[in-house]
Design a protein around this motif. Structure first.
Motif, PDB file in Angstrom:
ATOM      1  N   LEU A 139       4.851  -2.478   3.061  1.00  0.00           N
ATOM      2  CA  LEU A 139       4.669  -3.901   2.752  1.00  0.00           C
ATOM      3  C   LEU A 139       4.317  -4.596   4.062  1.00  0.00           C
ATOM      4  O   LEU A 139       5.152  -4.723   4.956  1.00  0.00           O
ATOM      5  N   GLN A 140       3.073  -4.985   4.173  1.00  0.00           N
ATOM      6  CA  GLN A 140       2.598  -5.716   5.341  1.00  0.00           C
ATOM      7  C   GLN A 140       2.806  -7.206   5.095  1.00  0.00           C
ATOM      8  O   GLN A 140       2.378  -7.732   4.054  1.00  0.00           O
ATOM      9  N   ILE A 141       3.469  -7.872   6.032  1.00  0.00           N
ATOM     10  CA  ILE A 141       3.701  -9.306   5.905  1.00  0.00           C
ATOM     11  C   ILE A 141       3.076  -9.994   7.106  1.00  0.00           C
ATOM     12  O   ILE A 141       3.452  -9.736   8.250  1.00  0.00           O
ATOM     13  N   ASP A 142       2.133 -10.843   6.854  1.00  0.00           N
ATOM     14  CA  ASP A 142       1.438 -11.562   7.926  1.00  0.00           C
ATOM     15  C   ASP A 142       1.801 -13.045   7.912  1.00  0.00           C
ATOM     16  O   ASP A 142       2.259 -13.574   6.905  1.00  0.00           O
TER      17      ASP A 142
ATOM     18  N   SER B  41       0.853  -1.184   0.000  1.00  0.00           N
ATOM     19  CA  SER B  41       0.000   0.000   0.000  1.00  0.00           C
ATOM     20  C   SER B  41       0.891   1.237   0.000  1.00  0.00           C
ATOM     21  O   SER B  41       2.107   1.131   0.177  1.00  0.00           O
ATOM     22  N   GLN B  42       0.283   2.399  -0.198  1.00  0.00           N
ATOM     23  CA  GLN B  42       1.086   3.625  -0.226  1.00  0.00           C
ATOM     24  C   GLN B  42       0.295   4.799   0.315  1.00  0.00           C
ATOM     25  O   GLN B  42      -0.937   4.799   0.279  1.00  0.00           O
ATOM     26  N   GLU B  43       1.013   5.747   0.832  1.00  0.00           N
ATOM     27  CA  GLU B  43       0.430   7.009   1.276  1.00  0.00           C
ATOM     28  C   GLU B  43       1.181   8.124   0.551  1.00  0.00           C
ATOM     29  O   GLU B  43       2.307   8.462   0.917  1.00  0.00           O
ATOM     30  N   HIS B  44       0.538   8.685  -0.445  1.00  0.00           N
ATOM     31  CA  HIS B  44       1.198   9.701  -1.258  1.00  0.00           C
ATOM     32  C   HIS B  44       1.619  10.904  -0.418  1.00  0.00           C
ATOM     33  O   HIS B  44       2.725  11.433  -0.581  1.00  0.00           O
ATOM     34  N   ALA B  45       0.773  11.321   0.497  1.00  0.00           N
ATOM     35  CA  ALA B  45       1.053  12.517   1.289  1.00  0.00           C
ATOM     36  C   ALA B  45       2.309  12.357   2.142  1.00  0.00           C
ATOM     37  O   ALA B  45       3.027  13.326   2.398  1.00  0.00           O
TER      38      ALA B  45
END
Length: 127
Positions: free
Chosen positions: A80-83, A70-74
């Motif tokens: 990178l979430q690893i479960d 996922s990304q947050e442009h701001a």
């Protein structure tokens, strides 16, 4: 100049989770395709995930499900979430930033301008 810095790695037990971060400076995320790959000594580099500037995610073979990009442009950050971590997830995780140019009608490809990569962050999973 585009700079990429990873963070968030560490040592965890199998079954745990980690969230890796990739902070980009020098160019906005909406101009880049961001990705993660991992490298283990003696093994081939393995693509984990990528996310287009419009937020569309793509995952490497067998990566979908436990990995979420996922990304947050701001904040200029890609995550990178690893479960449900497994010992075979142990590797150095690298973040990449690809800058693209115009679409080349003759070749049918987008023009690749540059790739920038961080120094990596170590993830170690114990059983």
């Amino acid at each position: 100049q585009v700079q990429v810095v990873e963070s968030g790695g560490g040592s965890v037990q199998a079954g745990g989770s980690l969230r890796l971060s990739c902070t980009v400076s020098g160019l906005a995320l909406d101009k880049l395709t961001m990705g993660w790959f991992r490298q283990t000594p003696g093994k081939e580099r393995e693509g984990v995930a990528a996310i287009d500037s419009d937020g569309t995610p793509n995952y490497g073979d067998s990566m979908a499900g436990r990995f979420t990009i996922s990304q947050e442009h701001a904040k200029h950050v890609v995550y990178l979430q690893i479960d449900n971590l497994r010992p075979d997830d142990t590797a150095i995780y690298f973040c990449t930033a690809d800058r693209w140019g115009p679409y080349d009608v003759c070749s049918g490809r987008w023009t690749h301008r540059s790739r920038h990569r961080g120094q990596g962050t170590q993830v170690t999973v114990s059983s």
